[in-house]
Motif scaffolding. Sequence first.
Motif, PDB file in Angstrom:
ATOM      1  N   ALA A   1     124.841  18.836  -1.195  1.00  0.00           N
ATOM      2  CA  ALA A   1     123.703  17.836  -1.742  1.00  0.00           C
ATOM      3  C   ALA A   1     124.530  17.402  -3.190  1.00  0.00           C
ATOM      4  O   ALA A   1     124.019  16.308  -3.258  1.00  0.00           O
ATOM      5  CB  ALA A   1     122.486  18.735  -2.080  1.00  0.00           C
ATOM      6  N   ALA A   2     125.365  18.035  -3.497  1.00  0.00           N
ATOM      7  CA  ALA A   2     126.180  17.222  -4.533  1.00  0.00           C
ATOM      8  C   ALA A   2     127.257  16.056  -4.213  1.00  0.00           C
ATOM      9  O   ALA A   2     127.388  15.287  -5.170  1.00  0.00           O
ATOM     10  CB  ALA A   2     127.116  18.693  -5.278  1.00  0.00           C
TER      11      ALA A   2
ATOM     12  N   ASP B   1     127.462  12.017 -11.975  1.00  0.00           N
ATOM     13  CA  ASP B   1     126.033  12.821 -11.986  1.00  0.00           C
ATOM     14  C   ASP B   1     126.118  14.255 -11.047  1.00  0.00           C
ATOM     15  O   ASP B   1     125.457  15.166 -11.596  1.00  0.00           O
ATOM     16  CB  ASP B   1     124.861  11.962 -11.485  1.00  0.00           C
ATOM     17  N   TYR B   2     126.626  14.154 -10.219  1.00  0.00           N
ATOM     18  CA  TYR B   2     127.033  15.173  -9.085  1.00  0.00           C
ATOM     19  C   TYR B   2     128.256  15.128  -8.699  1.00  0.00           C
ATOM     20  O   TYR B   2     128.882  14.505  -8.386  1.00  0.00           O
ATOM     21  CB  TYR B   2     125.970  14.837  -8.000  1.00  0.00           C
ATOM     22  N   PHE B   3     128.643  16.677  -8.670  1.00  0.00           N
ATOM     23  CA  PHE B   3     129.956  16.990  -8.196  1.00  0.00           C
ATOM     24  C   PHE B   3     130.318  18.348  -7.936  1.00  0.00           C
ATOM     25  O   PHE B   3     129.239  19.103  -8.219  1.00  0.00           O
ATOM     26  CB  PHE B   3     130.888  16.563  -9.295  1.00  0.00           C
ATOM     27  N   ILE B   4     131.193  18.595  -7.312  1.00  0.00           N
ATOM     28  CA  ILE B   4     131.801  19.924  -7.117  1.00  0.00           C
ATOM     29  C   ILE B   4     133.204  20.127  -7.863  1.00  0.00           C
ATOM     30  O   ILE B   4     133.944  19.077  -7.725  1.00  0.00           O
ATOM     31  CB  ILE B   4     131.919  20.295  -5.671  1.00  0.00           C
TER      32      ILE B   4
ATOM     33  N   GLY C   1     130.371  23.572 -10.153  1.00  0.00           N
ATOM     34  CA  GLY C   1     129.954  22.214 -10.330  1.00  0.00           C
ATOM     35  C   GLY C   1     128.361  21.755 -10.415  1.00  0.00           C
ATOM     36  O   GLY C   1     127.754  22.910 -11.059  1.00  0.00           O
ATOM     37  N   THR C   2     127.800  20.992  -9.899  1.00  0.00           N
ATOM     38  CA  THR C   2     126.530  20.984  -9.845  1.00  0.00           C
ATOM     39  C   THR C   2     125.704  22.000  -9.099  1.00  0.00           C
ATOM     40  O   THR C   2     126.146  22.186  -8.159  1.00  0.00           O
ATOM     41  CB  THR C   2     125.992  19.285  -9.305  1.00  0.00           C
TER      42      THR C   2
ATOM     43  N   ARG D   1     133.369  14.147  -5.954  1.00  0.00           N
ATOM     44  CA  ARG D   1     131.871  13.572  -6.221  1.00  0.00           C
ATOM     45  C   ARG D   1     131.050  13.234  -5.179  1.00  0.00           C
ATOM     46  O   ARG D   1     130.190  12.956  -5.045  1.00  0.00           O
ATOM     47  CB  ARG D   1     132.005  12.364  -7.315  1.00  0.00           C
TER      48      ARG D   1
ATOM     49  N   ASN E   1     137.891  17.626  -8.835  1.00  0.00           N
ATOM     50  CA  ASN E   1     136.665  17.384  -8.861  1.00  0.00           C
ATOM     51  C   ASN E   1     136.446  16.533  -7.375  1.00  0.00           C
ATOM     52  O   ASN E   1     137.055  15.649  -7.339  1.00  0.00           O
ATOM     53  CB  ASN E   1     136.170  16.584  -9.937  1.00  0.00           C
TER      54      ASN E   1
ATOM     55  N   ASP F   1     126.320  11.501  -1.825  1.00  0.00           N
ATOM     56  CA  ASP F   1     125.744  10.174  -2.600  1.00  0.00           C
ATOM     57  C   ASP F   1     125.714   9.142  -1.466  1.00  0.00           C
ATOM     58  O   ASP F   1     126.674   8.877  -0.771  1.00  0.00           O
ATOM     59  CB  ASP F   1     126.951   9.930  -3.598  1.00  0.00           C
TER      60      ASP F   1
END
Length: 426
Positions: free
Chosen positions: A63-64, A78-81, A56-57, A175, A173, A67
């Motif tokens: 940090a991913a 925008d950001y995810f694992i 992912g990110t 987020r 995923n 949010d």
Amino acid sequence: MSLPHQPTSSSHLRRVAVATSLLLAVLSAVVAVAAPAAAAPIVIRPNGDVVRQWTGTPGSAWAAIDDPVVQPTAVPADYFIYGSAAGRTTEVTMSSAQLGGGTARGAVWFFANTGTTTRLRVEVITLGTVHATTTVAAGGGFAWRSLALPDVNQARLDDLRIRFTVLDGGNSNVRAAYLELTSLQPPPPPPFVQHIANLDFYEGNNLTQTLLCRVPVMLSDLASGRQVNFPAGQFGCDNDEARSVRVELLGYHPTFVMQIYNDSACVSPPDSAHILVPGRNANAEYPRYLSYDSFEVDGDGLTYRHHDGALDGKVSCLYFGYNARSEPADPERAVQAGVWKRAIEQWGVELNLIPPIPLPLSKKWSVDLFTTQGQAVRGEYKCYTDGVRTGGGPLPAVVTVKSFPYGECWVKSPADGYFTKRPVSG
């Protein structure tokens, strides 16, 4: 010396100990409980990686998914694992919050999806064990989901982690994730100590000359009261010698009354002194000493009742307990507005003295006070919670007392007998 809750200019002090059955009956029938405003939830977010096997990110997994958003707001991509294979795990640590010695519960929220052949297992890990777990079924679209968090103490909260594991297929995923604490319970107050205090009587005023004797005050003595006869030499106390006393407070304890007499049977007249020894706040520093340099000077919780002689150097009897011994009217005293009585007593949780009263912790309850003849009580009142002054003023008035951990209200009024209580809406 200033005491935390000291009735002044009273003719004497009396603690009304109400039987448990009466308390429960009165409270269930007439007490109106006002719910406090709901506290804002505490949001705790990820702050570190333990292991990252998901892609992912780039960078840290925490940090991913940290949010600054809460449900039900949707989280962008925008950001995810991303869990791309069965059995792969990512585990993140969480920041913490101060619980003040109590416990908390709430929920772990995470914004995630699962592919058509993939399940997602989410676990809350703390102190090396799985504290809570849930599994998201295959084919779940992006949405907020939650995992209930049972009670945690400070140690568990400080070590809390969230672990994500891909099951079966390889398409999940995440987020965002956070912990929301919605219910904080304060710690129960410590139990009262059994050995409450020592009473050190001195031959001279101002705690001078010979220490005549030490009288222990035990918790078990207070309900029925304890009488010490000086002419009989109890605890080594000499008759007609004491002029001052030091109270050594040994720990968390309730309020009690001391009465000192120039009479071997603890009867007045002749002279007597009445001392209100305040209850101790659980957070107070111990030990603490209260000094009474003369039995013939009003103040600092001491009331001197002069009749036909001196009290200093003429002490023959000591009484202490919740309930002050009855006294005849004192025409020499200027204040004739009645005696201080404990009209309201409320325990928030069970201690070893009185069984619990079923009211929620940290709530307030309000009552109107009426005489047994149905008349509004006139006079004045003072209320305390755990030894700290919380209210007071003239009566009649609506009296409100916070129940946790221990609330009490004293009333001084010409009204005689017990006070009844009528409900007041919250």
